[in-house]
Structure formats: C-alpha cells, structure tokens
Design an enzyme around this catalytic site. Structure first.
Site, short mmCIF file in Angstrom:
data_model
loop_
_atom_site.label_atom_id
_atom_site.label_comp_id
_atom_site.label_asym_id
_atom_site.label_seq_id
_atom_site.Cartn_x
_atom_site.Cartn_y
_atom_site.Cartn_z
N HIS A 155 39.34 37.68 34.89
CA HIS A 155 38.48 38.54 35.71
C HIS A 155 38.63 40.02 35.33
O HIS A 155 39.46 40.37 34.52
CB HIS A 155 38.73 38.30 37.21
N GLU A 156 37.75 40.83 35.91
CA GLU A 156 37.71 42.27 35.59
C GLU A 156 37.52 42.52 34.09
O GLU A 156 38.16 43.40 33.53
CB GLU A 156 39.00 42.96 36.05
N GLY A 157 36.66 41.74 33.47
CA GLY A 157 36.47 41.84 32.03
C GLY A 157 37.46 40.93 31.34
O GLY A 157 38.67 41.16 31.43
#
Ligand SMILES: Cc1cc2nc3c(=O)[nH]c(=O)nc-3n(C[C@H](O)[C@H](O)[C@H](O)COP(=O)(O)OP(=O)(O)OC[C@H]3O[C@@H](n4cnc5c(N)ncnc54)[C@H](O)[C@@H]3O)c2cc1C
Length: 609
Positions: free
Chosen positions: A463-465
């Site tokens: 997550h978050e890239g």
C-alpha cells in the site's frame, strides 16, 4: 528490552531535538515536555494496545448487515489515544494543539505501532485533517478538520478503485454538480459522487461519530466524458453522515454504503472496505430537505483537476507513517526473538567441552548464526528508525527553518521519501522472517507473536505505492528533479558525515564514499541515451542499492554518537559494522544490472514463462 532508550538516544544524543526549542514555534517546549509526551504514549501503548494485539488479529472486524463490529479493546484504545491529545499534537495552540515538533510526534507514535500496529494511532485521521488544513476552505477546516483533531470524527483516504490501483489516472468515480446552486453551499461546491472505492482502510466502523472520506473523483466535461489522465482528478470531502455548518450531524446519512469487508492476511485490527458511493442505498436530499435521491454528497476541496496534487500532501505524510509502521514491526520481532534467543537452550558449542553429550545445552544466543540474525534485524530496524526520525526532523526544518534550510529540507525529503517508505517495508519484513527463523518451529505457530508481525508487515510493500512504484518514482523522478539537486544535497550530507568520522570508522567512511560514487554512476548510466522503459526496467534493484547506501550513511553517522563503552553503544557499533560488512556489499550486484540496463527481465517473452 524496551524501545525507550533507543528512542531517547536517537532524539537527543543523535538528533539533538531539544535544540528545536530555540525556534519560536517550539519555544514553550523542552526535554521535559518531550519526555512527558513520550511517557504518556509509552504508557497508553503498554496498557491499551499491546495486551490486545493478538485479540484484534483473531477477532476480525465483522459486519452484521448494518454495522461493523470491532472488539471493545479497539474502542478503548482509540478513545485513550484521542484523549491523549495526540491527534492534534502538532497543531497550533489556538485550535487546541500542542505545537509539538513532528519529530517528537513521530517518535511518540512509534510506541503504538510497536504495541499494535493495526489498532492504529490515527495516522489516516491526522493525515486527512492536515490535508484539509493545507487545502480546505476556512469552513471545511472548522467543520471537518477540527472535529478530526478532537477525535469526534475519523478520516479515510479513498484513492483506489477495483480497476485503478497503481494507475490512479484510471479512476472512474464521477462527480457531477448537485443542482443549479451547487456553487453556493457554504461547505464547498457541492457534487454528487457515484463509483466504487476499493481497499479503503477504516472505511466503516462505529469508533467515531462520523467518518470523513477524502475521495478522488472526476468531474465530466461538457460532453459528459471523464477527462483522461490525472489532470481530470478532483478531491472531495464525503462525510458518512451529513453535517451542518457547525459540524453537528443533521440526522441524514450520506449515500456511502459498505459493499463488503476485505479479509486480510494481517493488519486485521483495522477494517478494510469496498465502499459504494452513490448507488442509492441511502438516498439523500441536497439541502437536508426535499426529495431524496441517489448520489453521495461531496464538497470540492481546492480547485477542480488538482485532486491528486492535494492528495499527495497526505500521501507523503502517509509514506513516512508507513515506513515507521514497518520499522516498528521489525523492532517488535527483534525484541521478541532476542528474548527467545536468551532463553531457549539448544545445541552445544563447537569446542571440546561441547562434544560431551552429557554437558548442558547452551542458549541459542550463544550461536554465531543466531547473533547474525539478531544483528541483521537490529541493523535493519534501528537503522530504519533513525532514518524515519531524520526525515521527521527534515519535516520540522521544512516548516520552521530559514527559507534556504526549509527548501533544502523539502528537496531532501523528495529524494528520501521513497526510501523511508520502502527500505523498512522490505527489510524490516525480512527482519520479521529472521525473527521467525530464530524461534525455529515455534516461530511458525500462532503461540508466539512473530508470525503475526510478519503477516502485519507484509502489507507495507503493497500500500501507499507498491515497491515497484516507489522504485520508479525514485529513479524516474526524484533523483532527476530540479537538475538532480535533491540527490546532490543528499550526497553532500553523506560527504559531511564521511568528513567527520573518528579514526576507527575510516574504512567504513571510504566504503560509503565508494557506494555513493557507484549510485551516482549507475544513475547516470541508467539514463544515458535511454528510453524510460530501458532506464526503469531495473528500478527496484536501484531502489534497493540506494536504500542500502542511505542506511549505511545513517549508521555511520549514528555510530559517531555512540562512542562510549556502554553496552547499548557497543550494540549500536556492532549493528553499524554488520551493515557495512554484510549488507552494503550487496549493492554491487544490484547496481550492475542498473548500469548495464540489463534486459533479461524486460525481454523474456510471455510465453516463455
Ligand atoms: C490492506 C490494504 C489497505 C489499503 N488501504 C488503502 C486506503 O486506505 N486507501 C486507498 O486508496 N487505497 C488503499 N489500499 C490500496 C493500495 O494502495 C493498492 O493496493 C496499491 O496501490 C496497489 O494497487 P492494486 O492492488 O490495484 O495493485 P496493482 O496496481 O494492480 O499492482 C499489481 C502489481 O503490478 C505492479 N505494477 C502496477 N503497475 C505497474 C507499472 N506501471 N510498472 C511496473 N509494475 C507495475 C505493482 O507494483 C504490483 O506489484 C490498501 C491496500 C491494502 C491491501
């Protein structure tokens, strides 16, 4: 084994955070006030979080068709966190904050991440509210952000959709003006949103009075078409329950419906949701009166088309937070396996005495291979913690430094953000794997905590890239932006450390200088006359080499503050040496494929798999 001495060492002996009190914004603070915040957070984490970490893993969120049910322990922990004032710790006094430096806030939140990462410490809520403080209207700040800081409301970030994860330009949620007077709503231009958002953390629960969703959606053009690409993306506040201008609930529910909970590998204390916006489950009238129709009411934040730019404000903070979470899971596994290694008798030494089968077994911490795995964990986790606090200190510099220092901090953060997110995500996960290994078969059971740490940590590379996206951001954008100025500044910081090391660290200083030279050469070679597809084909090995070089630098710098013979400093120096001898040499192999633009992976035809 306690985290606190390590945090104190990094904050005070290494980063000298007490010097921040010389700045006007932090003038009321001192070592005592910082200690008081850390004491409070350490206590709440110990009492309200740590004892329930396994419970929130086994007692997953459940949906009874109307409400999401979470364990009472989660309610108690979140209440204690909100009551501590930590949600608004960094905010101005006049809105109820403590004007705490971000460095201390980040350090204080580390205790919660280690005690129970998935009960959480309001990272999404503060990130959401901070975004509104930066980009919202005065009334949006008052009605939404302030009620998030005081714990009445919580926040989410709604970017991902089932078909749009890494590629946010493919977001398909639509936002259309709500009636002829849509521009005149005091809460912001009012739209109706329709679409599906996937993977939304904390998207539904009863922990707070209301949930404030920040949603990326596209406003159709005059022909009703969605504008392709990220330029068409705007940002909207979509409250779960509608509120008036004073922030009071109107009694009407917005048209946001839980389509289902995702059942995760780890991090199970936080709900993860598929949300349907505007499908008509909760028809809503436009002004609180009149005919109720489908479509979720959303208030535009900032200008149309600037949604992703605004959202990045939240994503950068979130990335430091994700790195810190990964780091603290690494620390938790390190402490658990250290404790186990000190108590588990198994095997005998490889000495004459050890050949006697009647002799007592030794504790496994006496085996060199176990010490190797402990030092690896310590070097990854404490190195990552030091980097996270260093980056947090840069955030303070960006906000309160002189214009030149603030700009330098901004550029350094641009380059270091992919590293502070991705190094711990990969290597503190590896640390958790080593913690399981130290436990042997017991580590592979649910009777010990380490398997949960690994499962919880496995999220962070996703997550978050994702890892791949972070790598492309680093090699494709961050090291090139503003004529490579960020990379040059980082190199200058490393050179400054190299120049100041004591005689016993000269060999490591030379090794770091060489690594830095290799990274610089590989950066150039990757792009020399290359198309992006060629240059970026090996972006992940580049990210790994870059991350290892950064952590080597951090350890070399930390080691200069750890000169005494106190056992903790002996340990820090051992971890630093371990990193230089066992880890930094790996960069050669990683950078080789970057520099030569090796196309083994890119060229393999699909049907060859
Ligand atoms: C537990 C959990 C919590 C989450 N919380 C939130 C949240 O609160 N809000 C929110 O908006 N989202 C959230 N997400 C979504 C998360 O950010 C996405 O999962 C992530 O962005 C990846 O998107 P995806 O899952 O669609 O994978 P994809 O984008 O389909 O990626 C699959 C794989 O392909 C790779 N890939 C994709 N594109 C490229 C490319 N161009 N070049 C090379 N490789 C590529 C990726 O690196 C990855 O390895 C959460 C996800 C999880 C699992």
């Amino acid at each position: 084994m306690s985290l606190r001495p390590t945090v104190d060492f990094l904050l005070h002996d290494w980063l000298n955070v007490a010097s921040l009190q010389q700045r006007e914004r932090f003038a009321d603070h001192s070592r005592e006030t910082f200690d008081a915040v850390l004491d409070t957070c350490e206590r709440i984490a110990r009492e309200k979080y740590a004892p329930f970490n396994r419970l929130v893993d086994t007692d997953e969120p459940k949906f009874d068709g109307e409400k999401v049910i979470l364990p009472q322990a989660t309610h108690d922990a979140c209440k204690a966190y909100a009551e501590s004032g930590m949600l608004s710790a960094a905010q101005d006094y006049d809105i109820g904050g403590m004007q705490l430096p971000y460095t201390v806030e980040a350090a204080a939140n580390a205790f919660f991440a280690m005690a129970s990462v998935s009960i959480g410490s309001g990272m999404l809520t503060t990130g959401n509210a901070n975004l509104l403080m930066a980009h919202g209207s005065d009334l949006q700040k008052k009605v939404f952000a302030l009620n998030e800081f005081n714990g009445r409301f919580s926040g989410t970030m709604c970017l991902s959709e089932p078909q749009a994860g890494s590629s946010l330009s493919d977001v398909a949620t639509r936002a259309v003006p709500d009636g002829a007077d849509f521009q005149n709503d005091p809460l912001g231009p009012r739209y109706r949103l329709r679409g599906n958002k996937m993977w939304i953390s904390a998207g539904e629960h009863e922990l707070t009075e209301n949930i404030i969703h920040l949603v990326l959606a596209k406003i159709p053009d005059a022909n009703g078409q969605l504008v392709p690409g990220v330029k068409g993306i705007s940002l909207f506040i979509v409250p779960k329950k509608l509120v008036d201008m004073k922030g009071q609930l109107t009694g009407e529910r917005n048209d946001v419906a839980l389509a289902g909970l995702n059942h995760k590998c780890g991090w199970r204390g936080t709900t993860n949701t598929l949300l349907n916006f505007g499908e008509g489950k909760y028809p809503v009238s436009s002004t609180g009166s009149g005919r109720a129709v489908s479509g979720a009411i959303g208030y535009l934040v900032g200008q149309p088309g600037e949604g992703l730019k605004c959202m990045f404000h939240m994503m950068n903070e979130a990335r430091i937070g994700v790195g810190m979470a990964a780091t603290m899971l690494g620390m938790a596994g390190y402490y658990a396996s250290l404790d186990y290694a000190k108590n588990r008798p198994q095997g005998r030494p490889m000495t004459a005495a050890g050949k006697n089968p009647a002799s007592s077994q030794v504790r496994i911490i006496e085996h060199a291979d176990i010490k190797r795995m402990l030092l690896a964990q310590k070097s990854y986790s404490e190195g990552a913690l030091a980097l996270a606090l260093y980056c947090a200190r840069l955030v303070d510099e960006q906000h309160t430094g002189t214009p030149d220092a603030a700009d330098e901090a901004r550029l350094l953060l641009e380059v270091l953000t992919p590293i502070v997110k991705s190094f711990p995500s990969e290597w503190c996960l590896e640390a958790n794997s080593l913690a399981i290994q130290i436990h042997g078969g017991y580590g592979y059971t649910r009777d010990f905590p380490v398997e949960q740490y690994w499962r919880d940590n496995r999220l962070n590379m996703i997550h978050e890239g994702t890892h791949g996206i972070q790598a492309m951001d680093l090699l494709g954008r961050k090291v090139l932006m503003e004529n490579g100025q960020g990379l040059k500044l980082l190199a200058a910081r490393m050179q400054a450390t190299i120049a100041k090391v004591s005689p016993e660290w000269q060999a490591e200083a030379r090794q770091l200088a060489d690594a830095l030279q290799q990274v610089g050469a590989a950066t150039q070679a990757a792009w020399q006359g290359a198309e992006p597809a060629q240059a970026l084909a090996n972006a992940v090995p580049y990210l790994q080499a870059f991350g290892h070089t950064v952590i080597a630098w951090i350890w070399l710098d930390v080691a200069q503050s750890a000169a005494s013979d106190a056992p903790a400093n002996v340990g820090r120096r051992a971890a630093a040496r371990y990193f230089f001898r066992y880890e930094l040499p790996k960069i050669g192999a990683w950078l080789q494929v970057v520099s030569s633009r090796d196309s083994t992976c890119a060229d393999v035809p699909e049907d060859a798999f």
